[in-house]
Design an enzyme around this catalytic site. Structure first.
Site, short mmCIF file in Angstrom:
data_model
loop_
_atom_site.label_atom_id
_atom_site.label_comp_id
_atom_site.label_asym_id
_atom_site.label_seq_id
_atom_site.Cartn_x
_atom_site.Cartn_y
_atom_site.Cartn_z
N LYS A 1 40.48 -89.07 -72.21
CA LYS A 1 40.29 -87.62 -72.27
C LYS A 1 41.48 -86.90 -71.64
O LYS A 1 41.98 -87.31 -70.58
CB LYS A 1 39.00 -87.22 -71.53
N GLY B 1 37.74 -80.87 -77.67
CA GLY B 1 37.87 -82.17 -78.32
C GLY B 1 39.29 -82.65 -78.51
O GLY B 1 39.51 -83.75 -79.03
N GLU C 1 37.04 -92.46 -68.96
CA GLU C 1 35.64 -92.18 -68.66
C GLU C 1 34.77 -93.11 -69.50
O GLU C 1 35.09 -93.37 -70.68
CB GLU C 1 35.33 -90.73 -68.98
N HIS D 1 24.91 -83.90 -75.43
CA HIS D 1 25.76 -82.91 -74.78
C HIS D 1 24.89 -81.72 -74.42
O HIS D 1 24.50 -80.94 -75.29
CB HIS D 1 26.89 -82.50 -75.73
N GLU E 1 32.42 -81.12 -67.25
CA GLU E 1 33.40 -80.09 -66.96
C GLU E 1 32.71 -78.75 -66.78
O GLU E 1 31.53 -78.58 -67.12
CB GLU E 1 34.44 -79.98 -68.09
N ASN F 1 33.44 -74.93 -67.99
CA ASN F 1 34.26 -74.02 -68.79
C ASN F 1 34.21 -72.64 -68.16
O ASN F 1 33.17 -71.99 -68.14
CB ASN F 1 33.75 -73.96 -70.23
N ARG G 1 34.79 -69.53 -68.72
CA ARG G 1 34.94 -68.46 -69.71
C ARG G 1 33.63 -68.30 -70.45
O ARG G 1 32.68 -69.04 -70.22
CB ARG G 1 36.03 -68.85 -70.71
N VAL H 1 31.67 -70.18 -77.18
CA VAL H 1 31.40 -69.84 -78.57
C VAL H 1 29.89 -69.71 -78.79
O VAL H 1 29.41 -68.84 -79.51
CB VAL H 1 31.97 -70.92 -79.52
#
Length: 444
Positions: A156, A163, A198, A206, A286, A288, A290, A293
């Site tokens: 990653k 992705g 990982e 997910h 992780e 994000n 922000r 979408v």
């Protein structure tokens, strides 16, 4: 309060920000490339400023040009949307140095969360579980880390997301080739070739948690499931995550809030987790820093305008919502309609839109920036629009999704609408709780 808002993005998210800003009485200034000068967001913004030519490196990613444009337009804040410069700490610093407010987290948070290894370390500090693996600075270190982690595994990219720079490796003899590909893609996408190792979870889901924080207090707005993906990029998102025991759901939500509190998070953010579908154990992936979408599905079930919350927090307002005030109702599903050919490995398909007809009605929302006669430029993400449905139950939402997809008519470029119709009618999807390998077994 913010008076003049610069929007450093394009497409449906630019239009989405314009809509809320207008409702709040904020003047919008949209930075556009020459390829987007006649786009729907450009027509809807109060003012537009040309940033540069079509390629994003010469327009939306050109930090000096973007900052100069917002200064010249006398803006007092900038909303970066998602993608492009939304999680770029250097951009946030340049904005701050220009005396303009960045609608998002502080620079320290952006630096910490923009580096996936640093984010992993912060999550461990906050007591969150992470997958086996870790840093590997050299080829030899990658091999050693892989042997320690075991196969299958993921390589990653340390920077970025979406992705890019990710490769699954099932055998040791495939590691070098996969490493070369992951590093090359990471370098091209983020200007940083660093990757880490990982463990890969075969039956993984997910699941993410929407967060809001004002730097002192943090809350969650529930879970979303984004397990249906192609090339590690999301296609379908829903809220709340279906077919999850309440104990597991509460554990993920609490872990997300714990991390947000630990770092003093400010703004809207999303903590992402991998859930093992066999026993519902979960691992931090992780954060994000922000808007996502897929934020509309959370808005649909909570009634909270997440862009409005971003703007209020950026204006220095304390978080008005408390955890007990967040009471999700029903179920929402979002599908991304992209200008891509699913039968050609999702190859992007830029071109002219000959016809664009979207469904409407109770429980249906469409976020799009396209119209008949418009162009899909070759320079950017292929997203044409998002179809969001909301129902009193997941069953009702699935039925509404099937009916809405049947009414989409986009001509001129191939799209993923037909693929989504197959997904929506698949019995496994109807049952809920599919894992990230779902597309592999989807009937054509």
């Amino acid at each position: 309060m913010i008076r003049r808002l610069f929007i450093a993005n394009r497409g449906e998210i630019a239009l989405r920000v314009i809509r809320t800003a207008r409702a709040m009485g904020i003047t919008t200034v949209l930075g556009v490339s020459s390829a987007d000068a006649a786009s729907l967001p450009a027509l809807m913004a109060d003012e537009t400023v040309l940033l540069g030519p079509g390629p994003s490196s010469q327009s939306y990613l050109a930090i000096p040009a973007v900052v100069a444009a917002m200064v010249a337009a006398k803006c007092d804040a900038v909303h970066p949307g998602y993608g492009f410069l939304s999680e770029n700490a250097a951009f946030a610093k340049a904005v701050s140095d220009a005396g303009i407010r960045f609608v998002g987290p502080d620079i320290t948070t952006l630096e910490g969360m923009g580096d996936k290894l640093a984010a992993r370390a912060l999550a461990l500090e906050a007591g969150l579980p992470v997958l086996p693996g870790g840093a590997a600075a050299t080829r030899e270190a990658v091999h050693a880390r892989a042997a320690e982690t075991g196969y299958p595994l993921l390589l990653k990219a340390v920077a970025g997301g979406g992705g890019k720079g990710m490769r699954r490796v099932d055998r040791a003899e495939d590691l070098d080739t996969a490493l070369d590909m992951a590093q090359a893609e990471a370098q091209a996408a983020f200007g940083n070739s660093a990757v880490y190792v990982e463990r890969f979870v075969a039956k993984g889901r997910h699941v993410e948690v929407q967060l809001l924080g004002d730097g002192t207090h943090s809350i969650h707005l529930g879970t979303r499931d984004c397990s249906i993906q192609r090339r590690f990029q999301k296609l379908v998102e829903e809220a709340p995550a279906p077919a999850m025991p309440e104990e597991a759901r509460a554990g993920i939500e609490n872990a997300a809030v714990r991390l947000a509190q630990h770092i003093g998070y400010r703004g809207a953010g999303t903590a992402e987790f991998l859930v093992d579908a066999t026993d519902f154990s979960f691992y931090f992936l992780e954060l994000n820093a922000r808007i996502q979408v897929e934020h509309p599905v959370t808005e649909a079930i909570t009634g909270v305008d997440l862009v409005e919350q971003q703007l209020l927090i950026a204006a220095g307002k304390p978080l008005a919502l408390t955890q007990t005030m967040v009471r999700p109702v029903g179920h929402a599903i979002e599908v991304r309609i992209n200008a891509e050919d699913p039968d050609a490995d999702f190859r992007p398909a830029p071109g002219r839109i000959a016809r664009a007809a979207w469904p409407a009605g109770p429980g249906i929302r469409v976020d799009t920036h396209i119209a008949a006669g418009g162009e899909v430029p070759p320079f950017y993400d292929s997203l044409l629009g998002k179809l969001i449905v909301h129902g009193a139950s997941r069953e009702e939402a699935v039925i509404r999704l099937q009916a809405a997809l049947a009414r989409i008519r986009i001509e001129g470029v191939p799209t993923t609408a037909g693929l989504h119709a197959r997904i929506a009618s698949d019995p496994r999807f109807a049952a809920g709780g599919v894992d990230t390998g779902f597309l592999t077994g989807l009937a054509s």
